[in-house]
Motif scaffolding. Structure first.
Motif, PDB file in Angstrom:
ATOM      1  N   CYS A  78      -3.847  11.300  19.439  1.00 34.77           N
ATOM      2  CA  CYS A  78      -4.360  12.442  18.680  1.00 34.77           C
ATOM      3  C   CYS A  78      -3.266  13.498  18.462  1.00 34.77           C
ATOM      4  CB  CYS A  78      -5.566  13.068  19.376  1.00 34.77           C
ATOM      5  SG  CYS A  78      -6.993  11.989  19.379  1.00 34.77           S
ATOM      6  N   TRP A  79      -2.473  13.731  19.515  1.00 33.87           N
ATOM      7  CA  TRP A  79      -1.398  14.729  19.404  1.00 33.87           C
ATOM      8  C   TRP A  79      -0.359  14.283  18.372  1.00 33.87           C
ATOM      9  CZ3 TRP A  79       0.761  17.422  24.408  1.00 33.87           C
ATOM     10  CH2 TRP A  79       1.493  18.550  24.041  1.00 33.87           C
ATOM     11  N   TRP A  80      -0.037  12.978  18.411  1.00 35.87           N
ATOM     12  CA  TRP A  80       0.947  12.421  17.465  1.00 35.87           C
ATOM     13  C   TRP A  80       0.448  12.589  16.027  1.00 35.87           C
ATOM     14  CZ3 TRP A  80       0.462   7.332  14.945  1.00 35.87           C
ATOM     15  CH2 TRP A  80       1.611   6.947  14.276  1.00 35.87           C
ATOM     16  N   LEU A  81      -0.848  12.294  15.803  1.00 36.80           N
ATOM     17  CA  LEU A  81      -1.422  12.450  14.458  1.00 36.80           C
ATOM     18  C   LEU A  81      -1.400  13.915  14.035  1.00 36.80           C
ATOM     19  CD1 LEU A  81      -4.543  10.077  14.608  1.00 36.80           C
ATOM     20  CD2 LEU A  81      -2.404   9.704  13.381  1.00 36.80           C
TER      21      LEU A  81
ATOM     22  N   SER B  23       5.324  19.270  18.107  1.00 32.47           N
ATOM     23  CA  SER B  23       5.741  17.892  18.431  1.00 32.47           C
ATOM     24  C   SER B  23       5.159  17.476  19.780  1.00 32.47           C
ATOM     25  CB  SER B  23       7.260  17.805  18.511  1.00 32.47           C
ATOM     26  OG  SER B  23       7.817  18.251  17.318  1.00 32.47           O
TER      27      SER B  23
ATOM     28  N   SER C 224      -2.161  11.129  23.583  1.00 33.90           N
ATOM     29  CA  SER C 224      -0.894  10.882  22.879  1.00 33.90           C
ATOM     30  C   SER C 224      -1.138  10.527  21.411  1.00 33.90           C
ATOM     31  CB  SER C 224      -0.083   9.800  23.575  1.00 33.90           C
ATOM     32  OG  SER C 224      -0.835   8.624  23.657  1.00 33.90           O
TER      33      SER C 224
ATOM     34  N   ALA D 207       0.574  16.259  15.095  1.00 27.99           N
ATOM     35  CA  ALA D 207       1.949  16.710  14.848  1.00 27.99           C
ATOM     36  C   ALA D 207       2.441  16.225  13.482  1.00 27.99           C
ATOM     37  CB  ALA D 207       2.861  16.193  15.954  1.00 27.99           C
ATOM     38  N   ARG D 208       2.054  15.002  13.093  1.00 28.08           N
ATOM     39  CA  ARG D 208       2.474  14.469  11.792  1.00 28.08           C
ATOM     40  C   ARG D 208       1.903  15.274  10.644  1.00 28.08           C
ATOM     41  NH1 ARG D 208       1.869   8.131  11.252  1.00 28.08           N
ATOM     42  NH2 ARG D 208       2.732   8.688   9.228  1.00 28.08           N
ATOM     43  N   ALA D 209       0.694  15.828  10.865  1.00 26.56           N
ATOM     44  CA  ALA D 209       0.051  16.638   9.821  1.00 26.56           C
ATOM     45  C   ALA D 209       0.414  18.113   9.961  1.00 26.56           C
ATOM     46  CB  ALA D 209      -1.460  16.446   9.901  1.00 26.56           C
ATOM     47  N   ALA D 210       1.381  18.426  10.844  1.00 22.18           N
ATOM     48  CA  ALA D 210       1.836  19.809  11.101  1.00 22.18           C
ATOM     49  C   ALA D 210       0.709  20.695  11.625  1.00 22.18           C
ATOM     50  CB  ALA D 210       2.462  20.406   9.842  1.00 22.18           C
TER      51      ALA D 210
END
Lengths: 65, 223
Positions: free
Chosen positions: B187-190, B199, B185, B192-195
């Motif tokens: 790593c995926w969140w980071l 999401s 969660s 996603a934030r960096a495109a």
């Protein structure tokens, strides 16, 4: 932890399943204890000792640790 | 029935039973998904026009696959119940197994409600039950009620029935599952934030966590 469970079981000609039933645990639990992959809790160690009419120290040996 | 080998380990049908359980889960899911696909296929067809040969073959394949999966599931259930009756097991182990079967039935009921609770009903694409697609209100309420009542009761009873070896395996699986959840969660969140990634998909993280948990639990239990 080393133990003599397999020998004691063999002396009585019990299968792992029969011993497991007497201890109210699964056969996998007996197998894991015999092969040293699982160290029994104190209550289970006492149950095992009572079943074989021996002391815990006569069944389990922690000298390897 | 057991067989002892040179390694001193008795090999009972436990592993083949585990394979049967996986087969049962697979054939049950297959039956549900293929039944849904069959209904979808035939309801999408215009009844005023006859089915083409290819259409007939596809339809027959879907129905045949559903029947085959149901037959496999029924055969596995019969085999498992025959094997369970003939095996020597402790009362607590038998209780634990009964509760496991109950939880499997609960899971099947949840899957069916999720499938028919979609706006298109049973004809919706089967794998859409894992998506964020809209769901009918009654289905969501029924699922929440089931999850909040039956699931905690089965879990509580199961934890009271299992032995310490199984509990240790379950607890270790849970620990690895927690670490997997944190890692995935975060790593995926980071990402996603960096495109760099889409999401965060909560359902995907949920399944990944449970896969790790289940894999470690089974490995610790049956290794």
């Amino acid at each position: 932890m080393n133990n003599r469970l397999k020998v004691l079981r063999a002396e009585r000609n019990w299968s792992q399943a029969e011993l497991a039933m007497r201890l109210d645990v699964s056969r996998q639990a007996v197998n894991a204890i015999e092969t040293g992959k699982h160290d029994p809790s104190l209550p289970l160690a006492f149950r095992i000792a009572r079943l074989f009419a021996l002391s815990i120290e006569e069944i389990f040996d922690d000298s390897a640790n | 029935m057991t067989a002892q080998t040179d390694d001193g380990i008795e090999h009972t049908p436990a592993r083949s039973r585990l394979a049967s359980v996986f087969g049962l889960v697979g054939s049950s899911l297959g039956a549900i998904f293929l039944a849904g696909a069959s209904v979808g296929f035939f309801s999408a067809h215009d009844p005023s026009r006859p089915l083409s040969t290819v259409g007939l073959l596809v339809g027959a394949g879907l129905v045949g696959g559903t029947v085959l999966c149901l037959w496999l599931a029924a055969r596995t259930v019969l085999g498992l119940s025959r094997s369970a009756r003939s095996e020597i097991v402790a009362p607590s182990v038998r209780k634990g197994r009964t509760l496991t079967v109950l939880s499997g039935l609960l899971g099947a009921a949840i899957a069916v409600i999720m499938l028919i609770g979609q706006p298109q009903g049973f004809g919706a694409p089967a794998f859409s039950i894992f998506s964020d697609a809209p769901m009918q209100g009654w289905a969501a309420i029924a699922l929440i009620a089931l999850t909040c009542t039956a699931l905690p009761w089965i879990t509580w009873a199961w934890h009271r029935a299992i032995d310490e070896h199984e509990f240790d395996a379950y607890r270790e699986g849970a620990l690895y599952g927690l670490y997997a959840y944190s890692l995935i969660s975060f790593c995926w969140w980071l990402g996603a934030r960096a495109a760099l990634l889409p999401s965060v998909d909560g359902v995907a993280v949920f399944f990944a966590t449970y896969t790790v948990w289940g894999a470690v639990w089974l490995w610790k239990r049956y290794r």
